[in-house]
Design a protein around this motif. Structure first.
Motif, mmCIF file in Angstrom:
data_model
loop_
_atom_site.group_PDB
_atom_site.id
_atom_site.type_symbol
_atom_site.label_atom_id
_atom_site.label_comp_id
_atom_site.label_asym_id
_atom_site.label_seq_id
_atom_site.Cartn_x
_atom_site.Cartn_y
_atom_site.Cartn_z
ATOM 1 N N HIS A 1 0.823 -1.202 0.000
ATOM 2 C CA HIS A 1 0.000 0.000 0.000
ATOM 3 C C HIS A 1 0.866 1.265 0.000
ATOM 4 N N ALA A 2 0.230 2.368 -0.354
ATOM 5 C CA ALA A 2 0.902 3.661 -0.238
ATOM 6 C C ALA A 2 1.386 3.846 1.192
ATOM 7 N N ILE A 3 2.533 4.477 1.338
ATOM 8 C CA ILE A 3 3.081 4.708 2.676
ATOM 9 C C ILE A 3 2.335 5.848 3.370
ATOM 10 N N LYS A 4 1.890 6.799 2.556
ATOM 11 C CA LYS A 4 1.235 7.972 3.133
ATOM 12 C C LYS A 4 0.338 8.609 2.079
ATOM 13 N N VAL A 5 -0.826 9.128 2.522
ATOM 14 C CA VAL A 5 -1.728 9.877 1.661
ATOM 15 C C VAL A 5 -2.257 11.060 2.470
ATOM 16 N N SER A 6 -2.331 12.224 1.845
ATOM 17 C CA SER A 6 -2.901 13.383 2.538
ATOM 18 C C SER A 6 -3.793 14.156 1.575
#
Length: 303
Positions: free
Chosen positions: A140-145
């Protein structure tokens, strides 16, 4: 003597029982093999970039694409612009921020900064989503904002990929303001836009669970959780149908590398969004800070 033979027979029987009941087994070299779990067998292999990929994505430039945007808001279609900025970056796994220094432990990610700008009546909307997705393309993506700014106030959501998905929400709305909580991991709609650029054939299809984009959940005040989705992949189009939300999203892309996004369309109840490509450039935009560099905005057909 008879008692000794009987004892040996019992020991042999116990040994065989222990051997065949053991969860681990040995290969011909005598090494212990761990029991294979279903999630281990289904994990995709890490993507290994070929030379074309390296030449395009590790050239020291970002890919910037502008779009003509038609966005429903408050029952009317608003004209505006959208921009997708894709660029590779070194990322820190623990701090989950861009690395300042080169290090062997850094994770190479494909970052997407997706922006939208449009006006409702007298006041403007500015939306930005950032996704940090490992080039390995098997996690998965490590981070999303995501952030939304308009004259009523600001809303910000951040998702960090740790043991669970950790969420932080800040908003001027009472119901969504200052929340910190965890949710179970599932496919992120945000990460699919980067996964597509690495290998469209790796996009998930069929009946799946997907967490909608943080932009969608913010603008429509929907819970951030996984929803049932029917996903389809055609030659140059990827579509998601969210029956529970009465929402559909389709992304059209170039079927050839580097699989540029050409357009996308979204419907939700009676609302709709349509974005059509205007122009794509490659640029180290972070170094383009002078007035003369504004010529690049003209190339992108941005005001």
């Amino acid at each position: 003597m008879k008692n000794l033979n009987a004892f040996k027979l019992i020991l042999s029987f116990l040994f065989l029982c222990t051997f065949f009941s053991c969860k681990n087994e040995k290969n011909i070299t005598g090494e212990i093999l761990e029991e294979i779990k279903p999630e281990t067998t289904s994990k995709a292999k890490a993507f290994k970039p070929n030379q074309n990929f390296k030449d395009y994505w590790y050239s020291g430039e970002a890919e910037i694409t502008s779009f003509k945007l038609l966005q429903s808001r408050y029952g009317e279609i608003r004209e505006g612009t959208a921009v997708l900025v894709y660029v590779t970056e070194p990322f820190l796994k623990d701090k989950q921020v861009k690395a300042d220094q080169n290090n062997a432990s850094n994770i190479s990610v494909l970052k997407l900064n997706a922006t939208k700008n449009f006006v409702t009546g007298v006041y403007p909307y500015s939306i930005m989503q950032s996704t940090f997705y490992p080039i390995a393309n098997n996690q998965h993506a490590i981070k999303v904002s995501s952030s939304v700014q308009e004259w009523c106030g600001q809303q910000y959501v951040q998702l960090n990929n740790r043991i669970n998905f950790e969420l932080k929400q800040h908003s001027y709305f009472e119901t969504t303001g200052d929340k910190f909580y965890n949710i179970d991991k599932a496919i992120l709609e945000n990460e699919l836009w980067t996964k597509l650029r690495i290998n469209p054939k790796s996009l998930p299809i069929g009946d799946i669970k997907v967490i909608p984009s943080l932009e969608f959940t913010t603008l429509n005040h929907k819970p951030i959780k996984a929803y049932n989705v029917i996903a389809k992949l055609e030659e140059n189009k990827y579509s998601l149908n969210f029956p529970e939300l009465n929402r559909n999203l389709s992304i059209t892309f170039n079927k050839n590398f580097p699989y540029e996004v050409i357009s996308w369309q979204e419907t939700f109840n009676e609302q709709s969004i349509k974005a059509t490509k205007l122009k794509t450039i490659k640029s180290a935009y972070w170094n383009k800070k002078t007035k003369k560099d504004s010529i690049l905005r003209k190339k992108l057909q941005l005001k």
